[in-house]
Design a protein around this motif. Structure first.
Motif, PDB file in Angstrom:
ATOM      1  N   PHE A   3      -4.723   9.654   5.892  1.00  0.00           N
ATOM      2  CA  PHE A   3      -5.062   8.354   5.323  1.00  0.00           C
ATOM      3  C   PHE A   3      -4.968   7.264   6.385  1.00  0.00           C
ATOM      4  CE2 PHE A   3      -3.716  10.974   1.857  1.00  0.00           C
ATOM      5  CZ  PHE A   3      -4.468  10.577   0.763  1.00  0.00           C
TER       6      PHE A   3
ATOM      7  N   TRP B 152      -1.359   3.585  10.429  1.00  0.00           N
ATOM      8  CA  TRP B 152      -1.487   2.147  10.219  1.00  0.00           C
ATOM      9  C   TRP B 152      -2.576   1.589  11.119  1.00  0.00           C
ATOM     10  CZ3 TRP B 152       1.013   1.331   6.008  1.00  0.00           C
ATOM     11  CH2 TRP B 152       2.273   1.888   5.767  1.00  0.00           C
TER      12      TRP B 152
ATOM     13  N   ASN C 167       0.724   3.550  -3.523  1.00  0.00           N
ATOM     14  CA  ASN C 167      -0.163   4.717  -3.433  1.00  0.00           C
ATOM     15  C   ASN C 167       0.563   6.049  -3.281  1.00  0.00           C
ATOM     16  OD1 ASN C 167      -3.070   3.613  -3.288  1.00  0.00           O
ATOM     17  ND2 ASN C 167      -1.983   2.337  -1.805  1.00  0.00           N
TER      18      ASN C 167
ATOM     19  N   MET D  18       0.820  -1.212   0.000  1.00  0.00           N
ATOM     20  CA  MET D  18       0.000   0.000   0.000  1.00  0.00           C
ATOM     21  C   MET D  18       0.852   1.261   0.000  1.00  0.00           C
ATOM     22  SD  MET D  18      -3.474  -0.684   2.186  1.00  0.00           S
ATOM     23  CE  MET D  18      -2.761  -1.173   3.729  1.00  0.00           C
TER      24      MET D  18
ATOM     25  N   ALA E 218      -4.530   3.270   6.727  1.00  0.00           N
ATOM     26  CA  ALA E 218      -4.101   2.093   5.977  1.00  0.00           C
ATOM     27  C   ALA E 218      -4.519   0.853   6.767  1.00  0.00           C
ATOM     28  CB  ALA E 218      -2.597   2.123   5.760  1.00  0.00           C
TER      29      ALA E 218
ATOM     30  N   ILE F 114      -0.148   9.299   7.533  1.00  0.00           N
ATOM     31  CA  ILE F 114      -0.546   7.896   7.398  1.00  0.00           C
ATOM     32  C   ILE F 114      -0.701   7.274   8.778  1.00  0.00           C
ATOM     33  CG2 ILE F 114      -0.018   5.690   6.298  1.00  0.00           C
ATOM     34  CD1 ILE F 114      -0.191   8.161   4.386  1.00  0.00           C
TER      35      ILE F 114
ATOM     36  N   TRP G  24      -6.778   1.295   1.584  1.00  0.00           N
ATOM     37  CA  TRP G  24      -6.069   2.567   1.729  1.00  0.00           C
ATOM     38  C   TRP G  24      -7.119   3.663   1.627  1.00  0.00           C
ATOM     39  CZ3 TRP G  24      -1.033   3.957   2.698  1.00  0.00           C
ATOM     40  CH2 TRP G  24      -0.654   5.268   2.391  1.00  0.00           C
ATOM     41  N   THR G  25      -7.466   4.293   2.742  1.00  0.00           N
ATOM     42  CA  THR G  25      -8.623   5.175   2.796  1.00  0.00           C
ATOM     43  C   THR G  25      -8.246   6.601   3.153  1.00  0.00           C
ATOM     44  OG1 THR G  25      -9.962   3.306   3.562  1.00  0.00           O
ATOM     45  CG2 THR G  25     -10.893   5.508   3.847  1.00  0.00           C
ATOM     46  N   GLU G  26      -8.623   7.552   2.306  1.00  0.00           N
ATOM     47  CA  GLU G  26      -8.444   8.957   2.663  1.00  0.00           C
ATOM     48  C   GLU G  26      -9.598   9.380   3.554  1.00  0.00           C
ATOM     49  OE1 GLU G  26      -7.688  13.423   0.771  1.00  0.00           O
ATOM     50  OE2 GLU G  26      -7.977  11.708  -0.569  1.00  0.00           O
TER      51      GLU G  26
END
Length: 218
Positions: A186, A152, A110, A106, A188, A150, A195-197
């Motif tokens: 984001f 996790w 991305n 990811m 993850a 990011i 993988w989501t904004e």
């Protein structure tokens, strides 16, 4: 002066009830005493921190590391936390490896034009004379005038209110440090491969500050 930290580690500690600690928790070399339910998340986060720190300031499109390098890092952490005869050992080891493979996929797929700005770095924001917010994002990436935060995630349920609130706080604090940058957040989700904004309302900052100040007002 009150300093409020928005780091996930405190959620992983044992409860104060001592008999529950012995039954539900494990005393680890790396993290101390932690609730067994959160061990997978702690090990995954620590391994990703160790792996990504090596590539600080590197362009992700040029970053190369093998799955075996990741496995070696994760395996060592598992062995520091669980004995091989523990019923959780093999299950945890396999799950950590799967999480690390997904994180690598990811991250590299991305974020081609991004480089690593910071890993588990503490950022602080003064709210008023009595209150400071401390944020510690898992990973911060940068490309030109754009920053990505990011987070996790090792759980299998996405888009909870707590997750969105946590990332909103990270975004707010980093906006104080990088006012000229467009900052996105984001999640993850490693177990889901998602993988989501995250989405933040226009007034999210004012609403967050009002809530935080209210909670910590004497």
């Amino acid at each position: 002066m009150i300093e409020v930290s928005f780091s996930s580690f405190t959620r992983y500690g044992p409860k104060s009830n001592s008999h529950k600690v012995s039954n539900m928790c494990v005393n680890t070399e790396t993290f101390g005493i932690v609730d067994r339910r959160f061990l997978l998340g702690l090990i995954t986060h620590k391994a990703l921190e160790m792996i990504t720190q090596v590539f600080q300031s590197h362009d992700l499109s040029k970053v190369k590391f093998s799955n075996q390098e990741m496995y070696d890092c994760g395996d060592k952490l598992v062995k520091n936390c669980l004995s091989e005869d523990d019923e959780m050992f093999h299950r945890t080891n396999n799950s950590v490896r799967k999480n690390l493979r997904m994180a690598k996929q990811m991250l590299l797929n991305n974020n081609h034009d991004f480089s690593i700005l910071s890993v588990e770095k503490v950022y602080k924001m003064r709210v008023n004379s009595n209150l400071i917010l401390t944020a510690k994002p898992d990973l911060v990436l940068v490309s030109g005038q754009e920053i990505r935060i990011i987070d996790w995630k090792t759980q299998s349920i996405a888009n909870t209110r707590t997750d969105n609130e946590q990332l909103s706080i990270y975004k707010m604090v980093l906006e104080e440090h990088f006012p000229k940058f467009k900052i996105s957040t984001f999640s993850a989700y490693l177990k889901l491969g998602s993988w989501t904004e995250e989405w933040h309302t226009e007034n999210y900052k004012a609403e967050l500050l009002e809530e935080i100040i209210s909670v910590h007002r004497h």
